[in-house]
Design an enzyme around this catalytic site. Structure first.
Site, PDB file in Angstrom:
ATOM      1  CG  HIS A  25      -0.213  -0.274   2.529  1.00  0.00           C
ATOM      2  ND1 HIS A  25       0.623   0.661   3.109  1.00  0.00           N
ATOM      3  CD2 HIS A  25      -0.171  -1.366   3.339  1.00  0.00           C
ATOM      4  CE1 HIS A  25       1.118   0.176   4.228  1.00  0.00           C
ATOM      5  NE2 HIS A  25       0.662  -1.062   4.390  1.00  0.00           N
ATOM      6  CG  HIS A  28       4.363  -1.538   2.009  1.00  0.00           C
ATOM      7  ND1 HIS A  28       3.064  -1.996   1.961  1.00  0.00           N
ATOM      8  CD2 HIS A  28       4.946  -2.185   3.045  1.00  0.00           C
ATOM      9  CE1 HIS A  28       2.878  -2.897   2.920  1.00  0.00           C
ATOM     10  NE2 HIS A  28       4.002  -3.022   3.598  1.00  0.00           N
ATOM     11  N   GLY A 139       9.049   1.569   8.857  1.00  0.00           N
ATOM     12  CA  GLY A 139       7.986   2.530   9.149  1.00  0.00           C
ATOM     13  C   GLY A 139       7.831   2.773  10.630  1.00  0.00           C
TER      14      GLY A 139
HETATM   15  P1  AMP Z   1       4.773  -4.927   6.573  1.00  0.00           P
HETATM   16  O1  AMP Z   1       4.649  -5.334   5.127  1.00  0.00           O
HETATM   17  O2  AMP Z   1       3.450  -4.606   7.206  1.00  0.00           O
HETATM   18  O3  AMP Z   1       5.622  -5.868   7.367  1.00  0.00           O
HETATM   19  O4  AMP Z   1       5.528  -3.554   6.564  1.00  0.00           O
HETATM   20  C1  AMP Z   1       6.773  -3.395   5.925  1.00  0.00           C
HETATM   21  C2  AMP Z   1       7.356  -2.069   6.311  1.00  0.00           C
HETATM   22  O5  AMP Z   1       6.461  -1.025   5.936  1.00  0.00           O
HETATM   23  C3  AMP Z   1       7.569  -1.943   7.822  1.00  0.00           C
HETATM   24  O6  AMP Z   1       8.788  -1.252   8.060  1.00  0.00           O
HETATM   25  C4  AMP Z   1       6.380  -1.118   8.247  1.00  0.00           C
HETATM   26  O7  AMP Z   1       6.621  -0.355   9.416  1.00  0.00           O
HETATM   27  C5  AMP Z   1       6.219  -0.213   7.053  1.00  0.00           C
HETATM   28  N1  AMP Z   1       4.846   0.327   7.018  1.00  0.00           N
HETATM   29  C6  AMP Z   1       3.695  -0.373   7.053  1.00  0.00           C
HETATM   30  N2  AMP Z   1       2.638   0.463   7.068  1.00  0.00           N
HETATM   31  C7  AMP Z   1       3.131   1.717   7.069  1.00  0.00           C
HETATM   32  C8  AMP Z   1       2.553   3.026   7.090  1.00  0.00           C
HETATM   33  N3  AMP Z   1       1.241   3.218   7.132  1.00  0.00           N
HETATM   34  N4  AMP Z   1       3.389   4.091   7.074  1.00  0.00           N
HETATM   35  C9  AMP Z   1       4.731   3.922   7.047  1.00  0.00           C
HETATM   36  N5  AMP Z   1       5.332   2.717   7.008  1.00  0.00           N
HETATM   37  C10 AMP Z   1       4.557   1.633   7.028  1.00  0.00           C
END
Ligand code: AMP
Length: 279
Positions: A25, A28, A139
């Site tokens: 999304h 990312h 994030g």
């Molecule tokens: P995930 O795929 O959920 O494991 O997230 C991968 C990376 O994207 C991690 O470092 C998360 O912290 C970051 N991330 C996920 N959602 C957001 C968001 N809304 N804003 C900023 N970074 C994000």
């Protein structure tokens, strides 16, 4: 991937890395944009890491949207996508070797999800070890995770800079998350109020309230008003040690929360600092 990393470094170029679990999304997208601006090459990994899910959690039903993810990454112009099978990341399963980060993982998601951060720390160490990027992007939405990863890089002496990226939100304030797609339309409407609840606590802090217990009960009261929300935890924490601040006058802090909305677990956080910053 190891060879790719070596080639980039040999040319004297810098390598940025964005680890994800896919179902991508614009949150990312923000990490990737930042990585592109700061590095010559950007690699994104998509790996749903089994060791960071508990036995009753959503590993099996975690959204896997490879076609859309791949098209999105293409449109952003990333240089390579790393989507390894589980057997490659875990040559021995169940694994015998884990990375454990202590103290920072005692509370909050570490307490609610036993073994979660051990899985995160282990997989991040492996991915960094394969690619050896110059910078890796995380994030702030997963604030405790960012702290855990920073600690492991510091204490395992890994030669990579961890770059935190502010939380990207939907128009109503809901933090973008792969799990938002689980929400029913009604739940999605209520979910925006989680951010509003945290903003109210921030406002109270800005107006001079420094007693942790008052700020925390305001947070819990506001969350209670949201139909369908069940609080897992809602606390004020020291932003560096990630220990809960239970009572008394505080300096800076971090609002940290996890709630269930129906069957979906959502986490979010906001800073309590003297300067108003909403991230
Ligand atoms: P995930 O795929 O959920 O494991 O997230 C991968 C990376 O994207 C991690 O470092 C998360 O912290 C970051 N991330 C996920 N959602 C957001 C968001 N809304 N804003 C900023 N970074 C994000």
């Amino acid at each position: 991937m190891r060879r790719y990393g070596e080639e980039v470094r040999r040319k004297g170029e810098t390598l940025g890395f964005v680890p994800t679990m896919g179902a991508l999304h614009k949150g990312h997208g923000e990490l990737i944009g930042r990585a592109k601006r700061e590095n010559n090459r950007v690699v994104v990994s998509i790996f749903v890491n089994p060791t960071q899910f508990g036995p009753s959690e959503d590993y099996d039903r975690y959204p896997r949207t490879w076609e859309e993810d791949y098209a999105y990454l293409n449109s952003l112009g990333v240089d390579a996508v790393f989507a390894p099978p589980v057997e490659e990341v875990y040559p021995v399963y169940p694994p015998r070797v884990f990375v454990e980060v202590e103290s920072l993982t005692q509370h909050f998601c570490g307490k609610s999800r036993p073994g979660h951060f051990r899985g995160v720390a282990t997989v991040v160490t492996k991915l960094l070890n394969i690619l050896l990027p110059h910078r890796a992007y995380f994030g702030e939405k997963d604030y405790q995770q960012w702290k855990v990863v920073s600690a492991l890089v510091q204490e395992l002496l890994l030669p990579v800079e961890i770059v935190p990226v502010p939380t990207v939100r939907e128009e109503d304030g809901l933090a973008c998350s792969s799990r938002n797609r689980y929400l029913s339309p009604q739940e999605r409407k209520e979910a925006g109020k989680i951010f509003q609840a945290m903003v109210k606590v921030q406002d109270l802090f800005q107006k001079g309230e420094r007693r942790a217990e008052i700020l925390r009960s305001k947070l819990r009261r506001e969350l209670k008003k949201i139909p369908g929300v069940k609080v897992d935890y809602a606390e004020i924490a020291d932003p560096h040690t990630l220990l809960p601040i239970k009572k008394g006058e505080m300096g800076e802090g971090r609002i940290l929360l996890a709630v269930y909305l129906g069957g979906t677990r959502l986490i979010d956080n906001l800073p309590l600092t003297l300067r108003k910053e909403v991230v």
